[in-house]
Design an enzyme around this catalytic site. Structure first.
Site: not given
Ligand code: UD1
Length: 430
Positions: A22-23, A93, A117, A122-126, A327, A397
């Site tokens: 799925k991912n 997501r 979920c 779950r920030p998207i700053d990166q 994580i 899902r």
């Molecule tokens: C993806 C997976 C999810 C999995 C996760 C970790 C999908 C659709 N989802 O989620 O199932 O649990 O990887 O393997 O593939 N973070 C920041 N800033 C950012 C982005 C992330 O601080 O801009 C932090 C998050 O809060 C978290 C960590 O980085 O603590 C890892 O998150 P990330 O790897 O981005 O997870 P997702 O891609 O959302």
């Protein structure tokens, strides 16, 4: 109300075929819109998340057809680039993958901000940092994220945290940027590599995926392809843990054993025997599991998406286990539900201390999110008596035909929609 009912106590025995990841499917479906040629994708799991993303791209004019079982054909030659805000996309997501894909192709994208979920912040700053480094202006307002650029220019980007989503998103946009992009501290998950292979099959130039430095040389356009998605690491891991927790003997087909190494290693420590060959893995758990310690980490560490399942299995292991979640900050919400089934688990911030009991007992419980829902299904299979699980839309899902696959392994589980069906199940397995 839809729920699963389970009569626990039967070991899982037999064979199961794992579906496409799925991912990996989610970013690959998004990336397929980056060309005007036809793209055919094999092994697309038919789950709620992939359906939601397909609906979202259809809403902007992408033509999507399921041509054969699990093959999806995409024609994005008639996209109307207007805001993407369809109802189902708000809940997943991966809606943010459309930002990287569309920014690359059209240099302008407006998409509703993602939720997904509820497992902590779950920030998207990166992601934003990466798009800005490529020259985009990014703005969030009224629940939408807008990214646009006159031109995208390759850049050197260092991720402050290892993020699967940010790595994938930046990689997609950079494929159609001018010049060379380097992503440092990149995520190494199998689905990051799968997306890179998919993009390369469309004519992109991505190198180093699977290591922590990914180098992308931008190309002018991408072309059509036919590509098969890798097997789902997390679905496979879920079946492995379910087999272990019910003291079963299960052979999994269509797996990549290398992707399952951290799980195989943990389950071996817990007393299971694992046999691997090319695309097959057999797990045998002849006796009570041993306690162990687990820490979730980015790949190749133990996946956070299997943390609820392994914690559940450890709830009846011999001894005390410690599970550390590194994580996500709030990924133990399901523990309250396990407690209703007799589990002894104490959560202190990001650590769970699990005191193994002889057995769990059936109860009425609620799935708080996708992977926790799968863990509660495992708990129901382990427990004495009947368990009902509400909130199963979460499980749907990410798992295709879960009750049917478990039933084929000897589990007693049904999806019911009425009190009458529930009572019928109870009479059948009283
Ligand atoms: C993806 C997976 C999810 C999995 C996760 C970790 C999908 C659709 N989802 O989620 O199932 O649990 O990887 O393997 O593939 N973070 C920041 N800033 C950012 C982005 C992330 O601080 O801009 C932090 C998050 O809060 C978290 C960590 O980085 O603590 C890892 O998150 P990330 O790897 O981005 O997870 P997702 O891609 O959302």
């Amino acid at each position: 109300m839809e729920q699963f009912i389970i009569r626990g106590g039967s070991p899982l025995v037999g064979e199961v075929t794992i579906g496409g990841a799925k991912n990996a499917a989610l970013p690959i479906l998004a990336a397929a819109t980056m060309t005007n040629d036809i793209v055919e994708i094999e092994n697309v799991p038919d789950v709620k998340d992939t359906r939601a993303l397909i609906e979202a791209i259809e809403s902007i004019g992408v033509r999507v057809q399921r041509t054969e079982d699990s093959v999806v054909r995409i024609d994005a030659s008639h996209v109307k680039n207007h805001p993407i805000e369809n109802e189902s996309i708000k809940r997943i997501r991966a809606s943010y993958y459309l930002i990287g894909a569309m920014l690359g192709k059209y240099k302008d994208i407006n998409v509703v901000l993602p939720s997904g979920c509820d497992i902590g912040l779950r920030p998207i700053d990166q992601h934003i940092k990466g798009f800005e480094a490529l020259g985009a202006e990014v703005d969030t307002a009224h629940g939408f994220i807008n990214a646009k650029a006159e031109r995208l220019l390759g850049a050197h980007i260092y991720l402050d945290v290892v993020s699967v989503g940010a790595t994938i998103n930046i990689m997609m946009a950079a494929c159609l940027a001018e010049g060379k992009t380097t992503i440092e501290n990149a995520a190494k998950e199998p689905h990051v590599v799968d997306l890179a292979n998919f993009l390369n099959s469309m004519g992109a130039n991505v190198r180093g995926a699977g290591t922590d430095v990914i180098r992308i040389r931008g190309v002018q356009k991408l072309h059509g392809t036919r590509y098969a998605i890798i097997p789902d690491q997390i679905e496979a891991g879920t079946f492995m843990v379910a087999a272990a927790a019910t003291h079963g003997d299960v052979t999994l087909h269509n797996v990549i054993p290398k992707h399952l190494e951290s799980i195989s290693a943990k389950l071996s420590e817990m007393g299971c025997r694992i046999h691997e060959s090319d695309d097959m893995l057999r797990i045998v758990a002849a006796r009570r599991l041993n306690a162990t310690h687990v820490k979730t980490l980015p790949y190749p560490g133990f996946p956070t998406d299997l943390q609820p399942q392994i914690t559940t299995a450890l709830s009846t292991a011999g001894g005390t286990s410690i599970v550390s979640e590194s994580i996500f900050e709030n990924r133990f919400k399901y523990v309250d539900e396990l407690t209703k089934m007799g589990a002894r688990i104490k959560v202190e911030s990001s650590t769970a201390i699990v005191t193994g009991r002889e057995y769990l007992t059936g109860a009425q419980i609620n799935a708080p999110d996708l992977r926790a829902g799968a863990a509660l299904v495992i708990a129901g299979l382990m427990a004495e008596g009947f368990t009902t699980i509400r909130g199963i839309h979460f499980v749907e899902r990410g798992y295709e035909n879960l009750p049917a696959k478990l039933t084929a392994l000897g589990a007693k589980i049904e999806k019911t929609d009425s009190e009458r069906e529930l009572q019928k199940f109870k009479l059948k397995y009283a």
